[in-house]
Design a protein around this motif. Structure first.
Motif, PDB file in Angstrom:
ATOM      1  N   ILE A  74      -1.870  -3.958   2.298  1.00 13.80           N
ATOM      2  CA  ILE A  74      -3.341  -3.990   2.057  1.00 13.80           C
ATOM      3  C   ILE A  74      -3.874  -5.341   1.679  1.00 13.80           C
ATOM      4  O   ILE A  74      -3.155  -5.890   0.898  1.00 13.80           O
ATOM      5  CB  ILE A  74      -3.999  -2.548   1.494  1.00 13.80           C
ATOM      6  CG1 ILE A  74      -3.485  -2.716  -0.015  1.00 13.80           C
ATOM      7  CG2 ILE A  74      -3.516  -1.523   2.132  1.00 13.80           C
ATOM      8  CD1 ILE A  74      -3.972  -1.609  -0.884  1.00 13.80           C
TER       9      ILE A  74
ATOM     10  N   GLY B 251       0.721  -1.022  -0.001  1.00 17.47           N
ATOM     11  CA  GLY B 251      -0.076  -0.149   0.010  1.00 17.47           C
ATOM     12  C   GLY B 251       0.890   1.375  -0.044  1.00 17.47           C
ATOM     13  O   GLY B 251       1.977   1.294  -0.103  1.00 17.47           O
ATOM     14  N   ARG B 252       0.187   2.472  -0.004  1.00 16.78           N
ATOM     15  CA  ARG B 252       0.941   3.782   0.149  1.00 16.78           C
ATOM     16  C   ARG B 252       0.967   4.269   1.528  1.00 16.78           C
ATOM     17  O   ARG B 252       1.385   5.375   1.605  1.00 16.78           O
ATOM     18  CB  ARG B 252       0.425   4.527  -0.999  1.00 16.78           C
ATOM     19  CG  ARG B 252       0.308   3.970  -2.435  1.00 16.78           C
ATOM     20  CD  ARG B 252      -0.064   4.852  -3.284  1.00 16.78           C
ATOM     21  NE  ARG B 252      -0.133   4.242  -4.733  1.00 16.78           N
ATOM     22  CZ  ARG B 252      -0.604   5.087  -6.090  1.00 16.78           C
ATOM     23  NH1 ARG B 252      -1.407   6.039  -5.726  1.00 16.78           N
ATOM     24  NH2 ARG B 252      -0.629   4.400  -6.983  1.00 16.78           N
TER      25      ARG B 252
ATOM     26  N   GLU C  63      -7.699  -1.546  -5.904  1.00 15.61           N
ATOM     27  CA  GLU C  63      -6.885  -0.823  -5.368  1.00 15.61           C
ATOM     28  C   GLU C  63      -7.665  -0.316  -4.017  1.00 15.61           C
ATOM     29  O   GLU C  63      -8.020   0.620  -3.918  1.00 15.61           O
ATOM     30  CB  GLU C  63      -6.311   0.445  -5.963  1.00 15.61           C
ATOM     31  CG  GLU C  63      -5.343   0.005  -7.323  1.00 15.61           C
ATOM     32  CD  GLU C  63      -4.189  -0.593  -6.681  1.00 15.61           C
ATOM     33  OE1 GLU C  63      -3.461  -1.374  -7.414  1.00 15.61           O
ATOM     34  OE2 GLU C  63      -3.493   0.172  -5.594  1.00 15.61           O
TER      35      GLU C  63
ATOM     36  N   CYS D  11      -7.293   0.283  -0.493  1.00 12.52           N
ATOM     37  CA  CYS D  11      -7.480   1.520   0.226  1.00 12.52           C
ATOM     38  C   CYS D  11      -6.757   2.445  -0.393  1.00 12.52           C
ATOM     39  O   CYS D  11      -6.924   3.627  -0.259  1.00 12.52           O
ATOM     40  CB  CYS D  11      -6.484   1.229   1.651  1.00 12.52           C
ATOM     41  SG  CYS D  11      -7.501   0.143   2.806  1.00 12.52           S
ATOM     42  N   VAL D  12      -5.806   2.042  -1.396  1.00 16.81           N
ATOM     43  CA  VAL D  12      -4.915   3.046  -2.011  1.00 16.81           C
ATOM     44  C   VAL D  12      -5.731   3.937  -2.880  1.00 16.81           C
ATOM     45  O   VAL D  12      -5.878   5.303  -2.765  1.00 16.81           O
ATOM     46  CB  VAL D  12      -3.802   2.404  -2.814  1.00 16.81           C
ATOM     47  CG1 VAL D  12      -3.235   3.511  -3.664  1.00 16.81           C
ATOM     48  CG2 VAL D  12      -2.744   1.744  -1.932  1.00 16.81           C
TER      49      VAL D  12
ATOM     50  N   CYS E  45      -8.958   1.319   6.611  1.00 14.88           N
ATOM     51  CA  CYS E  45      -7.881   1.860   5.816  1.00 14.88           C
ATOM     52  C   CYS E  45      -7.057   3.159   6.306  1.00 14.88           C
ATOM     53  O   CYS E  45      -6.116   3.429   5.449  1.00 14.88           O
ATOM     54  CB  CYS E  45      -8.676   2.191   4.280  1.00 14.88           C
ATOM     55  SG  CYS E  45      -9.185   0.881   3.351  1.00 14.88           S
TER      56      CYS E  45
END
Length: 577
Positions: free
Chosen positions: A421, A413-414, A432, A434-435, A507
């Motif tokens: 994630i 993830g980011r 994608e 949560c990102v 998230c």
């Protein structure tokens, strides 16, 4: 004194009334309402006989008994000469002591204030008049409460024969919606209940509130009955002179013999005793390893689970951290709590006897340096590891000896709070999660008056507890400062509920932790269309949650002052947060 009203059924505030219905009035007055704050029982009511904790309540008392009363007139000021103590002294219907309004106070209003000294959950408020018969003059009375020791006041009930004319409210005895359950209603009090010694006006805090049967699971009703001070206002009545057509407000003759405030110390289901300390202040004798004046926090070392109010079905005691006898200090970690499946979130601190780890159960040699841990700064929880194997404690979705790669079923993830994630598939295609779902986080935010004015709310809040409610998380919060709210908002300083969608919290947008204080900036309804009777304070992925910094306060108060002066919007004046 026999109480002149019927209590709502099936709520934990009222079991004492089953007893009152069968006791003679003299016994009730002497043995129940005028006893000191104490409790005797053959065993501790907060525990079953086998030692298991259970929901318990502090004793039911007349919280106004013996309390100094303040009576003041809007024109002539404090009543220093009247027999004000007659309102809260020992009430004897055979030998009445009355407080009477002074002569010359026919115009203006009388205000009677009772400081209770602590938070109580109020069941009823009753006023006994000295008159033997039904008063012929019109009645216009307001009952108000304060939850912050008299700094602010909120009306609980109005009484009038002309509700629309005197208070702008319809005559109503039952709340029509859940939103209205915590608003003052107005009704005609006549006919008053007749008791020995005079006529009685009694207000039941939960009477006419449809959700009262579910009181133990309703934080809004629990706040509704909570008070530190009670105020009764006797309003003047417009009276038409016989000789002219002029109208002048006149106060009917006022004489009271007794004022009672029935309720319990607010101990949140964690105490059966409420006693006075050395300073004379009533305090809860907390059980279930809780602490605080209202048993509203966990005592030291009992931080393995978040604090919750006790209910008849879930006593919710505070649980000790598991440190295996190697530490007597720990902290609560919401991240660890969620990672453990909400089984435990205690993290031991200052482990002794050559131990380390969350539970102080990993032993290491004195010659083995703790610097041997090489845990990934994002993938690991903390910087310690098993001193034998070198295994770090990984965040959810992270694996590896150093917690440096994503586990099967997860992807990178980011967010630094969620480095890995979970992979979701919709019709077989990866999404994608949560990102793409969360809005990009910003390390620095620049707020000016124009953007401030576009927000539905700007609040300083402290998170005190949380629990799941279907697809939502309900946080118990204390609103410490209200910088801005919408024009129709019911948000005020004090206890409140904050609702966060499960997906958003999972998230980390917003990222919230119990025990911390935040600046919340967002929309009151979030992106959900609640009806007016279901209005909730919502924080979701569109909400900005910033850990509070004290130097923000002056700038935000400046924005609030300009907003009140009608300067929204205005030229940009930036505040770096």
């Amino acid at each position: 004194m026999f109480l002149p009203f019927s209590p709502p059924p099936s709520t934990s505030l009222f079991p004492v009334f089953l007893l009152l219905l069968f006791l003679p009035p003299s016994l009730v007055s002497s043995s129940l309402f005028h006893t000191p704050l104490s409790w005797t029982s053959p065993h501790n009511p907060c525990y079953h006989l086998d030692g298991r904790p259970r929901h318990c309540m502090s004793e039911f008392i007349n919280a106004a008994y013996g309390v100094p009363v303040n009576a003041s007139h809007s024109i002539q000021g404090l009543d220093r000469d009247g027999n004000v103590t007659a309102l809260t002294d020992l009430h004897n219907p055979h030998n009445l002591t009355c407080w009477m309004a002074r002569r010359g106070t026919e115009r203006g209003e009388w205000v009677i204030t009772i400081p209770l000294g602590r938070r109580f959950e109020i069941t009823y408020i009753s006023l006994q008049f000295c008159q033997q018969g039904e008063p012929s003059d019109p009645i216009s009375i307001s009952i108000l409460k304060s939850m912050n020791y008299g700094r602010t006041w909120k009306p609980m009930q109005h009484y009038s024969s002309d509700c629309q004319g005197n208070f702008g409210l319809p005559t109503q005895t039952v709340a029509q919606t859940r939103h209205q359950e915590t608003e003052a209603l107005c009704s005609d009090p006549r006919p008053l209940q007749k008791q020995r010694g005079g006529m009685v006006l009694a207000f039941s805090t939960l009477d006419g509130r449809p959700s009262s049967a579910d009181f133990d699971h309703s934080p809004t009703l629990q706040d509704w009955v909570t008070a530190t001070d009670i105020r009764v206002v006797f309003h003047p009545i417009p009276k038409v002179a016989l000789s002219t057509a002029s109208v002048s407000p006149v106060q009917p003759f006022l004489a009271l013999s007794d004022l009672q405030v029935g309720g319990r110390c607010k101990c949140n289901g964690h105490a059966s005793k409420c006693r006075r300390d050395d300073t004379g202040r009533a305090v809860c004798v907390c059980e279930h390893h809780t602490a605080g004046p209202d048993c509203d926090v966990c005592e030291d070392f009992y931080f393995d689970r978040p604090w919750h109010r006790a209910t008849p079905t879930h006593p919710n005691p505070c649980i000790a951290c598991e440190c295996n006898g190697h530490s007597d200090k720990c902290r609560f970690s919401m991240e660890v709590f969620q990672q453990s499946g909400r089984r435990g979130g205690g993290v031991c601190q200052k482990c002794r006897h050559h131990t380390a780890g969350r539970h102080c159960k990993r032993y290491f040699s004195l010659c083995f340096s703790a610097s041997a841990c090489h845990c990934h700064p994002l993938g690991a929880v903390g910087h310690w590891c098993n001193q034998t194997s070198g295994q770090c404690l990984c965040r959810e979705g992270v694996t590896g000896l150093r917690c440096n790669r994503c586990a099967p079923g997860f992807k990178q993830g980011r967010s630094p709070l969620r480095p890995c994630i979970r992979k979701l598939t919709v019709w077989g295609v990866d999404t994608e999660e949560c990102v793409s779902y969360c809005q990009p986080s910003q390390v620095k935010v620049r707020m000016n008056l124009e953007t401030y004015c576009l927000k539905d709310y700007v609040l300083k809040v402290q998170l005190r507890g949380m629990e799941r409610s279907g697809p939502w998380w309900q946080f118990s919060i204390l609103i410490q400062t209200v910088f801005r709210t919408g024009s129709t908002s019911q948000v005020r300083k004090g206890p409140h509920s904050l609702w966060v969608p499960d997906r958003d919290l999972g998230c980390g947008c917003p990222a919230l932790h119990v025990g911390r204080t935040y600046l919340l900036i967002g929309a009151e309804e979030g992106e959900r269309g609640w009806g007016p009777e279901e209005s909730r304070l919502v924080a979701d992925r569109s909400t900005l949650a910033l850990q509070w910094r004290e130097h923000w306060s002056p700038k935000l108060r400046g924005f609030r002052g300009q907003d009140k002066r009608g300067r929204c919007p205005a030229a940009p004046v930036y505040m770096k947060v």
